[in-house]
Motif scaffolding. Structure first.
Motif, short mmCIF file in Angstrom:
data_model
loop_
_atom_site.label_atom_id
_atom_site.label_comp_id
_atom_site.label_asym_id
_atom_site.label_seq_id
_atom_site.Cartn_x
_atom_site.Cartn_y
_atom_site.Cartn_z
N ARG A 151 5.98 43.75 -56.53
CA ARG A 151 4.78 43.91 -54.91
C ARG A 151 4.56 42.82 -54.85
O ARG A 151 4.01 42.18 -54.37
CB ARG A 151 3.85 44.84 -55.66
N THR A 152 3.97 41.99 -55.83
CA THR A 152 3.24 41.17 -55.79
C THR A 152 3.75 39.61 -55.46
O THR A 152 3.54 39.02 -54.79
CB THR A 152 2.19 39.88 -56.84
N ARG B 6 -3.26 45.99 -60.73
CA ARG B 6 -3.05 46.14 -59.40
C ARG B 6 -4.11 46.00 -58.61
O ARG B 6 -4.40 45.14 -57.50
CB ARG B 6 -3.02 47.64 -58.48
N ASN C 138 -4.70 42.26 -59.55
CA ASN C 138 -3.57 41.45 -57.83
C ASN C 138 -4.51 41.69 -56.57
O ASN C 138 -4.36 40.36 -55.65
CB ASN C 138 -2.45 41.78 -58.27
N VAL D 15 -2.55 49.95 -65.29
CA VAL D 15 -1.21 49.59 -64.14
C VAL D 15 -2.80 49.81 -63.09
O VAL D 15 -2.77 49.17 -62.53
CB VAL D 15 -0.71 51.20 -63.82
N LEU E 249 0.77 41.46 -64.82
CA LEU E 249 1.15 42.42 -65.51
C LEU E 249 1.22 43.97 -66.10
O LEU E 249 0.69 43.52 -67.78
CB LEU E 249 2.53 42.30 -65.22
N ALA F 262 0.50 36.77 -61.40
CA ALA F 262 0.23 37.87 -60.83
C ALA F 262 0.23 39.29 -62.64
O ALA F 262 0.61 38.05 -63.72
CB ALA F 262 1.46 39.10 -60.75
N THR G 269 7.94 46.25 -61.75
CA THR G 269 7.17 46.97 -59.95
C THR G 269 6.40 46.58 -59.49
O THR G 269 6.64 45.86 -58.13
CB THR G 269 7.34 48.84 -60.44
N GLU G 270 5.39 45.64 -60.36
CA GLU G 270 4.03 45.30 -60.28
C GLU G 270 4.86 44.45 -59.89
O GLU G 270 3.90 43.52 -58.68
CB GLU G 270 3.26 45.05 -61.45
#
Length: 175
Positions: free
Chosen positions: A92-93, A55, A58, A51, A78, A76, A88-89
């Motif tokens: 966000r991305t 993050r 990215n 995680v 992941l 992205a 969720t990522e």
């Protein structure tokens, strides 16, 4: 990062996210590239570690894209071992960083993407109308998971997982 003797030239090209890559793109008539991480991906990391690593990966990729927004887009990375965190990522991305989808490397702990565990990610991708690029990887039957873990350990975990490569976009603009 340790370089493979026969692949050093290719590694150098993958790691060039500036003038050399842009010159190669121009020479080949490529107007836009979709950049992504290279293997081994976050699938080789424990879920909790992945995680944070993806993050940062990215965020780093977003900085590269921001330097040449008319030439680069992003897929992205992941944390696929945690499907809800992956969803969720992706949100966000795409929503915050402007990425155009995500790249997933083969099997995740022996599960294909159609496994029910990945429903949150698939639903998020559908809601966002973005693709999930399924990059071929080593099969679990061929010991792929162990190979990816060994490669990750050899390359230095954080540095190895923050390398960025590219996938050429099939959609080129006229020049």
């Amino acid at each position: 990062m340790r370089k493979h003797p026969q692949l050093a030239r290719i590694q150098d090209k993958l790691e060039d996210l500036g003038a050399g890559r842009l010159a190669d793109m121009d020479a080949a008539g490529i107007d836009m590239q979709v950049l992504s991480h290279t293997v081994p991906g976050a699938e080789a990391l424990p879920a909790a570690q992945a995680v944070d690593v993806v993050r940062q990966t990215n965020d780093d990729l977003a900085e590269v894209i921001a330097a040449h927004p008319h030439r680069f887009a992003g897929f992205a990375a992941l944390p696929m071992r945690d499907p809800q965190a992956a969803a969720t990522e992706l949100q966000r991305t795409v929503g915050t960083l402007g990425f155009c989808g995500a790249m997933i490397n083969g099997l995740i702990d022996g599960r294909f993407l159609d496994h029910p565990d990945f429903a949150p990610l698939l639903s998020t991708a559908a809601d966002l109308s973005v693709p999930l690029y399924l990059h071929p990887s080593f099969s679990a039957a061929a010991g792929g998971t162990d190979l990816l873990r060994r490669t990750a350990a050899d390359s230095g975990r954080s540095a190895g997982h923050r390398r960025l490569g590219s996938v050429e976009s099939p959609h080129r603009t006229a020049t």
